[in-house]
Scaffold this motif. Sequence first.
Motif, PDB file in Angstrom:
ATOM      1  N   ASP A 133       7.454   8.128   2.495  1.00 45.12           N
ATOM      2  CA  ASP A 133       6.689   7.639   3.641  1.00 45.12           C
ATOM      3  C   ASP A 133       5.687   6.557   3.294  1.00 45.12           C
ATOM      4  OD1 ASP A 133       8.080   9.462   5.156  1.00 45.12           O
ATOM      5  OD2 ASP A 133       6.515  10.988   5.081  1.00 45.12           O
ATOM      6  N   SER A 134       5.271   6.492   2.047  1.00 39.38           N
ATOM      7  CA  SER A 134       4.311   5.478   1.630  1.00 39.38           C
ATOM      8  C   SER A 134       4.983   4.429   0.745  1.00 39.38           C
ATOM      9  CB  SER A 134       3.148   6.125   0.872  1.00 39.38           C
ATOM     10  OG  SER A 134       2.229   5.145   0.433  1.00 39.38           O
ATOM     11  N   MET A 135       5.621   4.873  -0.339  1.00 39.32           N
ATOM     12  CA  MET A 135       6.219   3.911  -1.260  1.00 39.32           C
ATOM     13  C   MET A 135       7.441   3.220  -0.654  1.00 39.32           C
ATOM     14  SD  MET A 135       5.812   5.755  -4.966  1.00 39.32           S
ATOM     15  CE  MET A 135       4.202   5.817  -5.759  1.00 39.32           C
ATOM     16  N   TRP A 136       8.505   3.982  -0.432  1.00 38.63           N
ATOM     17  CA  TRP A 136       9.745   3.361   0.063  1.00 38.63           C
ATOM     18  C   TRP A 136       9.522   2.657   1.394  1.00 38.63           C
ATOM     19  CZ3 TRP A 136      14.184   1.715  -1.684  1.00 38.63           C
ATOM     20  CH2 TRP A 136      15.214   1.426  -0.782  1.00 38.63           C
ATOM     21  N   ALA A 137       8.807   3.296   2.298  1.00 33.93           N
ATOM     22  CA  ALA A 137       8.560   2.689   3.609  1.00 33.93           C
ATOM     23  C   ALA A 137       7.752   1.406   3.502  1.00 33.93           C
ATOM     24  CB  ALA A 137       7.842   3.680   4.516  1.00 33.93           C
ATOM     25  N   VAL A 153      10.367  -0.788 -10.091  1.00 33.67           N
ATOM     26  CA  VAL A 153       9.532  -1.849  -9.555  1.00 33.67           C
ATOM     27  C   VAL A 153       8.090  -1.514  -9.915  1.00 33.67           C
ATOM     28  CG1 VAL A 153       9.270  -0.722  -7.294  1.00 33.67           C
ATOM     29  CG2 VAL A 153       8.984  -3.207  -7.490  1.00 33.67           C
ATOM     30  N   ALA A 154       7.283  -2.527 -10.229  1.00 37.60           N
ATOM     31  CA  ALA A 154       5.886  -2.313 -10.604  1.00 37.60           C
ATOM     32  C   ALA A 154       4.995  -2.553  -9.401  1.00 37.60           C
ATOM     33  CB  ALA A 154       5.491  -3.243 -11.740  1.00 37.60           C
ATOM     34  N   LEU A 155       4.065  -1.615  -9.159  1.00 40.20           N
ATOM     35  CA  LEU A 155       3.124  -1.726  -8.059  1.00 40.20           C
ATOM     36  C   LEU A 155       1.713  -1.836  -8.609  1.00 40.20           C
ATOM     37  CD1 LEU A 155       4.409   1.082  -5.636  1.00 40.20           C
ATOM     38  CD2 LEU A 155       5.035  -1.341  -5.668  1.00 40.20           C
ATOM     39  N   PRO A 156       0.872  -2.687  -8.030  1.00 38.72           N
ATOM     40  CA  PRO A 156      -0.521  -2.777  -8.483  1.00 38.72           C
ATOM     41  C   PRO A 156      -1.261  -1.476  -8.214  1.00 38.72           C
ATOM     42  CG  PRO A 156      -0.202  -4.013  -6.451  1.00 38.72           C
ATOM     43  CD  PRO A 156       1.156  -3.602  -6.912  1.00 38.72           C
ATOM     44  N   SER A 157      -2.249  -1.184  -9.046  1.00 38.10           N
ATOM     45  CA  SER A 157      -3.017   0.049  -8.906  1.00 38.10           C
ATOM     46  C   SER A 157      -4.507  -0.249  -9.011  1.00 38.10           C
ATOM     47  CB  SER A 157      -2.620   1.055  -9.992  1.00 38.10           C
ATOM     48  OG  SER A 157      -3.556   2.107 -10.077  1.00 38.10           O
ATOM     49  N   PRO A 162      -0.524  -1.316 -13.729  1.00 37.75           N
ATOM     50  CA  PRO A 162       0.378  -1.116 -12.580  1.00 37.75           C
ATOM     51  C   PRO A 162       1.181   0.181 -12.696  1.00 37.75           C
ATOM     52  CG  PRO A 162       0.519  -3.369 -13.394  1.00 37.75           C
ATOM     53  CD  PRO A 162      -0.283  -2.602 -14.407  1.00 37.75           C
ATOM     54  N   TYR A 163       1.531   0.733 -11.544  1.00 38.61           N
ATOM     55  CA  TYR A 163       2.425   1.881 -11.505  1.00 38.61           C
ATOM     56  C   TYR A 163       3.860   1.377 -11.555  1.00 38.61           C
ATOM     57  CZ  TYR A 163      -1.414   4.912  -9.828  1.00 38.61           C
ATOM     58  OH  TYR A 163      -2.572   5.627  -9.703  1.00 38.61           O
ATOM     59  N   VAL A 164       4.644   1.868 -12.505  1.00 42.48           N
ATOM     60  CA  VAL A 164       6.069   1.556 -12.538  1.00 42.48           C
ATOM     61  C   VAL A 164       6.794   2.653 -11.764  1.00 42.48           C
ATOM     62  CG1 VAL A 164       8.105   1.251 -13.978  1.00 42.48           C
ATOM     63  CG2 VAL A 164       5.892   0.332 -14.714  1.00 42.48           C
ATOM     64  N   ILE A 165       7.378   2.273 -10.636  1.00 39.02           N
ATOM     65  CA  ILE A 165       8.063   3.223  -9.766  1.00 39.02           C
ATOM     66  C   ILE A 165       9.558   3.121 -10.019  1.00 39.02           C
ATOM     67  CG2 ILE A 165       8.440   3.956  -7.385  1.00 39.02           C
ATOM     68  CD1 ILE A 165       5.503   4.121  -8.488  1.00 39.02           C
ATOM     69  N   THR A 166      10.182   4.236 -10.331  1.00 39.04           N
ATOM     70  CA  THR A 166      11.598   4.226 -10.675  1.00 39.04           C
ATOM     71  C   THR A 166      12.470   4.626  -9.489  1.00 39.04           C
ATOM     72  OG1 THR A 166      11.620   6.545 -11.387  1.00 39.04           O
ATOM     73  CG2 THR A 166      11.016   4.877 -13.049  1.00 39.04           C
TER      74      THR A 166
END
Length: 253
Positions: A133-137, A153-157, A162-166
Amino acid sequence: MSDADILTTAEGRRLAYHRSAGAAPGVVFLGGFKSDMEGTKAVHLEAWARRNGRAFLRFDYSGHGLSSEEFTDGCIGDWTTDAMTAISELTEGPQILVGSSMGGWIALLCARAMPERVAGLVTIAAAPDFTEDSMWAGFDEAQRAALINEGQVALPSDYGEPYVITRRLIEDGRDHLVLRAPLSLPFPVRFLQGTADEDVEMAVALRLLDHARGPDMRLTLVDGADHRFSDPDCLGLIEAALEEVLSRAGGGA
């Protein structure tokens, strides 16, 4: 601080933990995404438990803190299994689960999978289903393509690197959603949420309260509190919620 003890799971993961003896029901702290058991709330509640003679457990999921594995190898299912193993192996009888952010989601999954081991629940900025609901959306087309084609994909934190989201995190998260099917919480439950939380919107807490079913659920909204929920006033509110749940669960304060 004394060295952490280690629990080796059936999957071969080595979980670092600190455990304090005391009265039942005990309290288990479940930390957030990329957090660890040395966070302000975990350490504060351990001190509270010691003062009150209450059994207490804090631990690091695999890929977090002092535990084994890489963060990017893990997913909601792995970390929930870690939590259930820690509860099963390191505590006795029903426990009060205190879940912060992702730990709130994991606490709900534990409550669904092993209700006989849960005497009550306190969540702090609970983030159920956040991978969907937050990341994928929230991903744009390029981020979704990178996740599918490159596996991450890397997301800023706001909390550091950064958060690496797999891709595995997102896909596994879909197998552990709690807001799409009935969610029974047949014990005292206290949800805490700050109105200034920029990571978990207030609407998530309201949705959770509306979706779950139980005989004793309350949501407290704290004006101006952010996602950390760790200033002295917020820590006091966590203590008060925990004491109320303990009292209603028959464990005293």
